[in-house]
Design a protein around this motif. Structure first.
Motif, PDB file in Angstrom:
ATOM      1  N   ILE A 248       0.350 -13.000   1.984  1.00 28.14           N
ATOM      2  CA  ILE A 248      -0.342 -14.286   1.913  1.00 28.14           C
ATOM      3  C   ILE A 248       0.505 -15.345   2.618  1.00 28.14           C
ATOM      4  O   ILE A 248       1.703 -15.438   2.383  1.00 28.14           O
ATOM      5  CB  ILE A 248      -0.564 -14.693   0.442  1.00 28.14           C
ATOM      6  N   PRO A 249      -0.086 -16.174   3.487  1.00 27.29           N
ATOM      7  CA  PRO A 249       0.659 -17.269   4.126  1.00 27.29           C
ATOM      8  C   PRO A 249       1.266 -18.199   3.072  1.00 27.29           C
ATOM      9  O   PRO A 249       0.623 -18.524   2.088  1.00 27.29           O
ATOM     10  CB  PRO A 249      -0.416 -18.002   4.947  1.00 27.29           C
ATOM     11  N   LYS A 250       2.527 -18.624   3.291  1.00 28.89           N
ATOM     12  CA  LYS A 250       3.227 -19.417   2.280  1.00 28.89           C
ATOM     13  C   LYS A 250       3.771 -20.737   2.814  1.00 28.89           C
ATOM     14  O   LYS A 250       4.367 -21.499   2.062  1.00 28.89           O
ATOM     15  CB  LYS A 250       4.392 -18.599   1.701  1.00 28.89           C
ATOM     16  N   LYS A 251       3.624 -21.011   4.100  1.00 28.50           N
ATOM     17  CA  LYS A 251       4.194 -22.215   4.683  1.00 28.50           C
ATOM     18  C   LYS A 251       3.104 -23.196   5.070  1.00 28.50           C
ATOM     19  O   LYS A 251       2.034 -22.806   5.524  1.00 28.50           O
ATOM     20  CB  LYS A 251       5.027 -21.865   5.911  1.00 28.50           C
ATOM     21  N   VAL A 444      12.022 -29.553  -1.269  1.00 26.08           N
ATOM     22  CA  VAL A 444      11.075 -30.566  -1.760  1.00 26.08           C
ATOM     23  C   VAL A 444      10.171 -31.040  -0.630  1.00 26.08           C
ATOM     24  O   VAL A 444       8.959 -31.235  -0.813  1.00 26.08           O
ATOM     25  CB  VAL A 444      11.826 -31.751  -2.401  1.00 26.08           C
ATOM     26  N   LYS A 445      10.745 -31.214   0.566  1.00 26.21           N
ATOM     27  CA  LYS A 445       9.926 -31.627   1.709  1.00 26.21           C
ATOM     28  C   LYS A 445       8.886 -30.564   2.057  1.00 26.21           C
ATOM     29  O   LYS A 445       7.754 -30.895   2.419  1.00 26.21           O
ATOM     30  CB  LYS A 445      10.820 -31.911   2.920  1.00 26.21           C
ATOM     31  N   ASP A 446       9.275 -29.301   1.942  1.00 27.12           N
ATOM     32  CA  ASP A 446       8.318 -28.221   2.193  1.00 27.12           C
ATOM     33  C   ASP A 446       7.173 -28.270   1.187  1.00 27.12           C
ATOM     34  O   ASP A 446       6.012 -28.016   1.534  1.00 27.12           O
ATOM     35  CB  ASP A 446       9.019 -26.861   2.107  1.00 27.12           C
ATOM     36  N   ARG A 447       7.506 -28.602  -0.060  1.00 29.32           N
ATOM     37  CA  ARG A 447       6.457 -28.710  -1.080  1.00 29.32           C
ATOM     38  C   ARG A 447       5.526 -29.887  -0.790  1.00 29.32           C
ATOM     39  O   ARG A 447       4.321 -29.812  -1.038  1.00 29.32           O
ATOM     40  CB  ARG A 447       7.091 -28.864  -2.459  1.00 29.32           C
TER      41      ARG A 447
END
Length: 510
Positions: A248-251, A444-447
């Motif tokens: 599953i894609p996660k980014k 956190v930025k990725d979230r």
């Protein structure tokens, strides 16, 4: 399965998919609390299916697991009783982090921009579901029904069973996490040979598959193309297994909007719009339920009327037969026969009304109800991502505030160059906050990116569905009115024939 075994099974599932994959138990517990509050911290409050869904969401929103894992502890330093068997060792543990976290290859991740299949350039396609066929089971398998899936005008013809459609729905929902996949009603999935149920299922499957056909992303999927074109069952089964192994894609960067743009910014006007989407979907689903309930009641009433008319028709038929036996004359016999035929026409009118209501109205609104439910599910994914970001962002800022106040620069995670400028950093709080804890800050930025991606995709999907529904609603109502009008005209013609017949005979009859 008794309760203790079920708890152990769920704990074992968490151990394998959270601890052994390198995820932090504390963060996972916080995630469960985000979903259900304090109740989420107790394993007995989760069914296994709900727990699996929660784990999948957590993994989706946390692209990179940590290599070090700690056991959730309460304020007294003791293991949390809720998930105390996540790991039997209270000490920190090292996890062999050789898990294959490979996302899809870049070509597939860019599918919203570049993925094409054999029907991408085709227009005005329609898929027809027909010719249900019973495949008899044997000692090792049950009987089941297959349906002919025909793509016109290209002439693709394949046979698929109901479980294949469920697979298509689920795999698209898993891999296209930015898209609201058209809903598929799974009720009445028990094998049945009743014609009415099979006909109803055909309408359901036909609607589902044609909704995918008009979706600007899903129709270009190779998965969808294989579904409507692969004839050999063994080849199709192998393809299903291959697609089932895709991660599953996660980014956030892997999520595209309907327009094919990467839009991961957080727009607070869009946040307000998302709240309105939630309100609309909840209120509309409630209205749909009430509407379907009233249509069911109307169906019952019309069926009762049909029964009454049939009884009256039986009496007219009986009079017609008696008049012939008693030689009451051609006039009386003709009147009885005319009224009998009129009653038949009247029955046909109501029966047509019922069929049209079921096909054009009730089933249409039932589908819309499921569609709004799908939108609300997607809103839940967006809202969960938002809550996770805000909670982790707040926690990170509090940690940075504390580290700055304590002036323990060795705990800031800085590189050598920044450490040499510690005097400057002690004077500039904002610069220090920006520099410290770079790994945690990136996470956190990725979230935030993930949360922004879901927000933009949610709004794009809702606007797309809104336009489609407007068009479908117009076509549906117009079609209903036209067919109903034709039936009423036919009934009036027959009624006029009866009135004309009685006018001709009234002098002799009365």
């Amino acid at each position: 399965m008794n309760e203790n075994n079920e708890v152990k099974e769920k704990q074992e599932f968490l151990r394998i998919h959270i601890l052994e994959k390198g995820y932090d138990a504390d963060e996972f517990m916080e995630f469960l609390e985000t979903l259900r509050g304090e109740k989420g911290l107790k394993i007995e409050n989760w069914s296994k299916n709900d727990l699996i869904d929660a784990v999948n969401q957590f993994i989706m929103m946390n692209p990179e697991p940590n290599n070090m894992i700690k056991i959730q502890k309460n304020n007294n330093g003791e293991k949390n009783n809720s998930f105390e068997e996540l790991n039997e060792n209270e000490n920190d543990i090292n996890v062999n982090n050789n898990i294959n976290n490979q996302i899809l290859d870049r070509e597939f991740l860019q599918c919203k921009l570049t993925e094409k299949n054999g029907i991408s350039a085709e227009e005005n396609l329609i898929i027809k579901i027909s010719q249900p066929k019973v495949v008899e089971g044997n000692f090792f398998s049950k009987s089941y029904i297959t349906y002919l899936v025909e793509t016109n005008p290209l002439g693709f013809q394949v046979r698929r069973r109901f479980n294949d459609f469920i697979w298509l729905h689920d795999i698209l929902k898993s891999l296209y996490i930015n898209s609201v996949v058209p809903p598929l009603n799974r009720k009445n999935s028990i094998y049945s040979l009743r014609d009415t149920q099979i006909a109803k299922r055909i309408r359901t499957l036909e609607r589902f598959i044609n909704e995918i056909l008009v979706h600007p992303l899903l129709r270009n999927s190779q998965i969808f193309y294989d579904f409507i074109t692969m004839i050999d069952d063994k080849d199709f089964l192998r393809k299903k297994e291959e697609y089932g192994k895709i991660n599953i894609p996660k980014k956030a960067e892997d999520i595209k909007t309907l327009s094919g743009e990467i839009n991961i910014s957080v727009n607070y006007d869009k946040e307000q719009y998302a709240e309105k989407i939630k309100t609309v979907s909840e209120s509309n689903e409630d209205i749909m339920k009430r509407l379907i309930k009233e249509y069911k009641y109307l169906n019952t009433q019309l069926n009762n009327v049909i029964m009454k008319i049939k009884k009256i028709n039986g009496i007219w038929n009986e009079l017609y037969k008696k008049s012939n036996q008693n030689l009451e004359g051609e006039i009386i016999s003709g009147v009885y026969d005319s009224f009998s035929r009129f009653m038949n026409d009247w029955t046909d009118l109501y029966q047509t009304q019922i069929n049209l209501i079921n096909e054009k109205i009730r089933e249409y609104y039932r589908y819309m109800k499921y569609e709004y439910h799908s939108i609300r599910e997607y809103y839940t994914i967006y809202e969960t991502a938002k809550n996770i970001f805000k909670k982790s962002d707040s926690k990170l800022r509090d940690t940075k505030e504390r580290l700055f106040e304590e002036k323990k620069i060795e705990d800031w995670g800085l590189d050598r160059e920044d450490l040499e400028n510690k005097i400057l950093l002690f004077r500039d709080k904002e610069l220090s906050m920006e520099k410290m804890l770079p790994e945690e800050t990136k996470k956190v930025k990725d979230r935030k990116k993930m949360y922004g991606s879901y927000l933009n995709s949610l709004i794009d999907e809702y606007d797309h569905i809104k336009v489609l529904n407007s068009k479908r609603h117009k076509e549906n109502v117009v079609s209903f009115i036209k067919e109903m009008s034709n039936v009423i005209i036919k009934f009036h013609v027959n009624l006029n024939e009866v009135v004309g017949y009685l006018d001709t005979l009234k002098d002799d009859f009365f």
